[in-house]
Scaffold this motif. Structure first.
Motif, short mmCIF file in Angstrom:
data_model
loop_
_atom_site.label_atom_id
_atom_site.label_comp_id
_atom_site.label_asym_id
_atom_site.label_seq_id
_atom_site.Cartn_x
_atom_site.Cartn_y
_atom_site.Cartn_z
N MET A 32 -24.62 -8.55 -4.35
CA MET A 32 -23.91 -9.76 -3.91
C MET A 32 -24.66 -11.03 -4.33
N ALA A 33 -25.98 -11.03 -4.16
CA ALA A 33 -26.77 -12.20 -4.57
C ALA A 33 -26.68 -12.41 -6.07
N MET A 34 -26.75 -11.32 -6.85
CA MET A 34 -26.65 -11.44 -8.30
C MET A 34 -25.28 -11.95 -8.72
N GLY A 35 -24.23 -11.41 -8.10
CA GLY A 35 -22.88 -11.88 -8.44
C GLY A 35 -22.71 -13.37 -8.15
N PHE A 36 -23.25 -13.81 -7.01
CA PHE A 36 -23.15 -15.24 -6.64
C PHE A 36 -23.91 -16.12 -7.63
N LEU A 37 -25.15 -15.74 -7.95
CA LEU A 37 -26.00 -16.58 -8.80
C LEU A 37 -25.56 -16.52 -10.28
N LEU A 38 -25.17 -15.32 -10.76
CA LEU A 38 -24.75 -15.21 -12.16
C LEU A 38 -23.49 -16.01 -12.43
N SER A 39 -22.59 -16.08 -11.44
CA SER A 39 -21.36 -16.87 -11.63
C SER A 39 -21.64 -18.36 -11.67
N ARG A 40 -22.81 -18.80 -11.21
CA ARG A 40 -23.22 -20.21 -11.25
C ARG A 40 -24.09 -20.53 -12.47
N SER A 41 -24.50 -19.46 -13.21
CA SER A 41 -25.39 -19.66 -14.35
C SER A 41 -24.58 -20.07 -15.58
N MET A 42 -24.68 -21.34 -15.95
CA MET A 42 -23.94 -21.85 -17.10
C MET A 42 -24.81 -21.79 -18.35
N LEU A 43 -24.23 -21.32 -19.44
CA LEU A 43 -25.01 -21.08 -20.65
C LEU A 43 -24.95 -22.29 -21.59
N ILE A 44 -23.81 -22.51 -22.19
CA ILE A 44 -23.64 -23.64 -23.11
C ILE A 44 -22.48 -24.48 -22.59
N GLY A 45 -22.75 -25.74 -22.28
CA GLY A 45 -21.71 -26.58 -21.71
C GLY A 45 -21.29 -26.04 -20.36
N SER A 46 -20.02 -25.65 -20.29
CA SER A 46 -19.49 -25.13 -19.02
C SER A 46 -19.25 -23.63 -19.05
N ILE A 47 -19.69 -22.98 -20.13
CA ILE A 47 -19.47 -21.53 -20.26
C ILE A 47 -20.34 -20.80 -19.24
N ALA A 48 -19.69 -19.95 -18.40
CA ALA A 48 -20.42 -19.19 -17.38
C ALA A 48 -19.73 -17.86 -17.11
N ILE A 66 -15.71 -4.78 -3.21
CA ILE A 66 -15.23 -5.91 -2.40
C ILE A 66 -16.34 -6.91 -2.07
N PRO A 67 -17.56 -6.46 -1.62
CA PRO A 67 -18.61 -7.46 -1.35
C PRO A 67 -18.97 -8.30 -2.57
N VAL A 68 -19.08 -7.65 -3.75
CA VAL A 68 -19.46 -8.39 -4.97
C VAL A 68 -18.31 -9.30 -5.41
N PHE A 69 -17.06 -8.86 -5.21
CA PHE A 69 -15.91 -9.72 -5.54
C PHE A 69 -15.96 -11.01 -4.72
N ILE A 70 -16.24 -10.87 -3.42
CA ILE A 70 -16.28 -12.06 -2.54
C ILE A 70 -17.42 -12.98 -2.94
N SER A 71 -18.62 -12.41 -3.18
CA SER A 71 -19.77 -13.25 -3.51
C SER A 71 -19.60 -13.92 -4.88
N THR A 72 -19.03 -13.19 -5.86
CA THR A 72 -18.82 -13.77 -7.19
C THR A 72 -17.78 -14.89 -7.13
N LEU A 73 -16.68 -14.65 -6.41
CA LEU A 73 -15.66 -15.69 -6.27
C LEU A 73 -16.24 -16.92 -5.57
N LEU A 74 -17.07 -16.70 -4.56
CA LEU A 74 -17.70 -17.81 -3.84
C LEU A 74 -18.63 -18.58 -4.78
N GLY A 75 -19.36 -17.86 -5.63
CA GLY A 75 -20.25 -18.52 -6.58
C GLY A 75 -19.48 -19.38 -7.57
N ILE A 76 -18.34 -18.86 -8.04
CA ILE A 76 -17.51 -19.64 -8.98
C ILE A 76 -17.00 -20.91 -8.32
#
Length: 789
Positions: A32-48, A66-76
């Motif tokens: 869940m932590a990885m899904g949240f943080l990876l969805s916030r990690s922008m590479l070039i410009g706004s690509i994430a 389901i837990p990773v879906f919720i955390s990733t969506l929250l991160g986005i």
């Protein structure tokens, strides 16, 4: 009313009994932590796209979907990205969730990665068509889909490793890189978060490199440094030079991981400061140096349990790899179980042979009726008195015949003088009846003798099967208690040999219950055949910190393999030489001998003298020595070995076949000689002060009796002693020429040479001289000199 209250009370529950770990375990929280943080990690410009790439593969596992879906969506949704990108990634995430059942049925990683790229690409192209920079956005869309494909493929290794970490023996390179990328880009997802000016991102990145260096050495330290450097460049945090700074600092830090973590941290700080100062100047490095020092301080205070936990996950240290030792223990338990089952099966088989009922006498109660019937058919059937004897007086006649058979059982053969007067009066041809009775009794006696032989063979087979069962049981116990592999020590020994320019193919390190060890080395044969004694012995003695000795096999085979066994140094070593001569110039000598190192720092010497001369005697003694060598090498108990030899000689031929056995086992650590003699001549021990001691026995050779008793004797031997073993041809030379049994004692006292070969030749020459050059029996002399190791 009371019943209702009790009912309500019974249905109440305590919130303290609800375990959160039942619903969210460590892996779920981490994903869940990885899904949240990876969805916030922008590479070039706004690509994430890393967050949705991570979710796409994790969604194959229902527990985390389901837990990773919720955390990733929250991160986005909470990312600092533009609204169009937030909507795009949210839409992709929802699509992946909808088609999850289809994704779960796909086993190929690259096909899943391809699905992710093809779902993202049209949405990104649609986004590009609505933008002002049409061509640029199309290129970015293609690049974004490629990153999506690569991300799914790379992340699959790390996710698989985390999910199955308890069942893995080692982590491969792909998994290590995948884990580093997951952690690094998760750290990048923290963004610009700082506490009192201290960048959380730099602190965590530095901690990642330091932990990788401490646990994985220079290779993992450098790899982590390169990945962190690339992530910083992609996130527009630093310039390309810093990738080199991070990787170089990780490399230097990891080089000190064999010492301790403090040297690793010091190496990282100094190497980082050196390169960073050279590139940016002294003043510019102070703020980042502060962050690095804080990260270093955190790593210093981290408990040892933390590092052990990470080691177990990434399997960098074999001693913390519980799966390896669990696998070894399970293999040992499985082998022990099968061996014990074999032991029980052989014991049951031996008991079956023992339980076969044997006849106690030549003619038992079942055979009496048969013999009387045969006598009746031969002598009474056509007799004129048959009706009177067998029809009218059946019981009386049967009793008289039974008395005749009893007399036969007592005497083995009878005449008319042995039978009763009553029978002679009643029967008109008693001589014929006696003659036929003797004939049929001899047939039954012959059958009885063969039954006895079969019974003896069955008993020998039962004893041999029981001996095999005991050997299997001993092997099982030895495997369970005495043999402990030390994989870490094996790696350390191989590394130490390589550092000393010694290349070996295989190293086995085995520890034993009595604080002993054994190192087995396999390598290509060297040109001189002396590398084991000249170099390996010295190098491993330095490594182990104590004197060790070596035994080797295969050194004489050019271009083959040399196998050396090294163990704790012995106090003594044995030098053995032999002199032998066959009777009357026969090509094959009836005497056979052996001398060899055996297990547990012991040395074996043995002579076997076959019965007779020539080929037959050679075969008998050769069987004895061959079985002895092979079973001793297999670490089978000597009592079982001698019983086996005895049974083999008894069963091998219907003729008499036996041989003497003179066995000596010398403990090279304690300086004790144990002798086991089966019909063999005395053993002579010439002491350093020229005194001669005798070790003798009166036991029979092997192959004569089925039940044998071992006559064991133990004698202390010291440096400078000589152990002389001879066959009967040597001693008989003096006996047959009126010199008695002790001629060899006086001769040994007169010998001055200290060379075992010369002593053996002198004894053989003296025996020939006594017999005036004629050889009346096979003669063998085996001389062993006890030396300090």
């Amino acid at each position: 009313m009371e019943k209702s209250a009790v009912s309500i009370k019974s249905r109440s529950f305590n919130l303290n009994h609800i375990k959160i770990s039942k619903y969210i375990d460590f892996n779920t929280a981490m994903f869940m932590a990885m899904g949240f943080l990876l969805s916030r990690s922008m590479l070039i410009g706004s690509i994430a796209p890393l967050g949705i790439a991570f979710f796409l593969y994790v969604s194959k596992i229902d527990r985390y979907k389901i837990p990773v879906f919720i955390s990733t969506l929250l991160g986005i949704l909470l990312s600092a990205n533009s609204m169009s990108y937030i909507l795009k990634y949210s839409l992709c995430l929802i699509i992946f969730m909808v088609i999850n059942k289809t994704i779960k049925q796909i086993n190929s990683v690259w096909k899943i990665a391809l699905i992710g790229a093809f779902v993202l690409l049209p949405i990104s192209i649609g986004q590009a068509l609505l933008s002002n920079k049409y061509l640029y956005d199309i290129v970015v869309a293609i690049m974004e889909s490629s990153i999506m494909f690569i991300g799914v493929y790379i992340f699959s290794y790390g996710i698989g490793m985390i999910v199955n970490t308890n069942n893995r023996i080692a982590v491969n390179v792909e998994e290590a890189i995948s884990i580093s990328l997951l952690v690094t880009f998760s750290i990048m997802g923290i963004g610009e978060l700082a506490i009192m000016g201290v960048s959380i991102r730099i602190v965590l990145s530095t901690m990642l490199i330091l932990i990788a260096s401490i646990l994985g050495g220079a290779s993992m330290g450098a790899t982590s440094g390169v990945i962190v450097g690339i992530a910083f460049i992609i996130n527009n945090i630093t310039s390309g030079i810093y990738m080199g700074i991070f990787s170089f600092a990780g490399l230097i830090s990891g080089a000190f991981n064999k010492i301790n973590k403090y040297f690793c941290i010091l190496g990282y700080i100094l190497s980082w400061m050196m390169l960073y100062t050279y590139n940016s100047g002294v003043g510019s490095s102070l703020s980042q140096l502060r962050d690095i020092l804080i990260a270093s301080l955190i790593v210093i205070v981290l408990p040892e349990k933390f590092f052990n936990r990470i080691e177990k996950i990434i399997k960098t240290n074999i001693t913390t790899n519980e799966v390896v030792y669990d696998y070894i223990n399970r293999s040992k338990n499985m082998a022990n179980s099968r061996l014990m089952n074999m032991n029980k099966a052989y014991n049951s088989l031996a008991d079956t042979f023992d339980q076969i009922r044997e006849r106690e006498k030549v003619v038992d109660q079942r055979d009496i009726a048969s013999i009387i019937d045969m006598i009746h058919n031969d002598q009474c059937k056509e007799c004129s008195m048959r009706r009177r004897c067998w029809d009218l007086k059946f019981n009386h006649t049967y009793t008289l015949m039974n008395e005749i058979l009893e007399k036969l059982e007592e005497n083995g053969e009878i005449t008319c003088n042995h039978i009763s007067e009553e029978f002679i009066k009643e029967c008109i041809k008693p001589e014929s009846v006696v003659k036929v009775s003797n004939y049929y009794y001899k047939l039954f006696a012959l059958d009885y003798n063969w039954n006895l032989k079969f019974s003896e063979s069955r008993r020998l087979i039962a004893n041999q099967i029981r001996s095999m069962s005991k050997a299997i049981e001993d092997l099982s116990q030895d495997l369970e208690t005495n043999v402990i592999l030390d994989l870490e020590k094996e790696n350390e020994i191989q590394d130490y040999l390589e550092r000393n320019n010694i290349t070996v193919d295989k190293v086995n390190y085995i520890t034993k219950d009595n604080d002993d060890f054994e190192i087995k080395i396999e390598k290509k044969t060297c040109n001189s055949g002396c590398m084991c004694e000249d170099k390996i012995l010295k190098v491993l003695s330095d490594f182990m910190g104590e004197d060790i000795s070596v035994q080797k096999t295969g050194c004489r085979s050019l271009g083959g393999k040399c196998k050396a066994t090294l163990s704790k140094s012995q106090n003594f070593k044995i030098i053995t030489d032999v002199a032998s001569m066959s009777k009357d110039g026969h090509i094959l000598c009836g005497d056979n001998y052996t001398h060899m190192d055996i297990n547990d720092s012991k040395y074996m010497v043995a002579i076997s003298d076959g019965m007779g001369k020539g080929t037959k005697a050679y075969e008998e003694s050769s069987i004895t020595i061959d079985i002895l060598e092979k079973m001793m090498d297999a670490k089978i108990d000597d009592e079982i070995i001698i019983n086996t030899i005895n049974n083999m000689l008894l069963l091998k031929s219907s003729d008499e076949m036996f041989s003497t056995l003179d066995l000596g086992i010398i403990d090279l650590k304690k300086g004790m000689l144990e002798t086991i003699k089966m019909g063999a001549c005395s053993t002579y021990i010439k002491r350093d002060d020229d005194d001669v001691d005798l070790v003798s026995s009166s036991s029979l050779p092997v192959g004569i009796l089925s039940d044998i008793k071992l006559d064991r004797k133990a004698v202390k031997v010291n440096k400078g002693d000589y152990i002389i073993m001879v066959s009967d041809g040597i001693l008989d030379a003096g006996k047959n020429n009126n010199m008695g049994d002790n001629w060899l004692i006086y001769f040994l006292k007169s010998i001055d040479t200290t060379n075992p070969k010369e002593i053996a030749n002198l004894i053989l020459d003296r025996a020939l001289e006594i017999q005036n050059g004629s050889v009346e029996d096979d003669m063998t002399v085996l001389v062993s000199k006890v030396c300090s190791a």
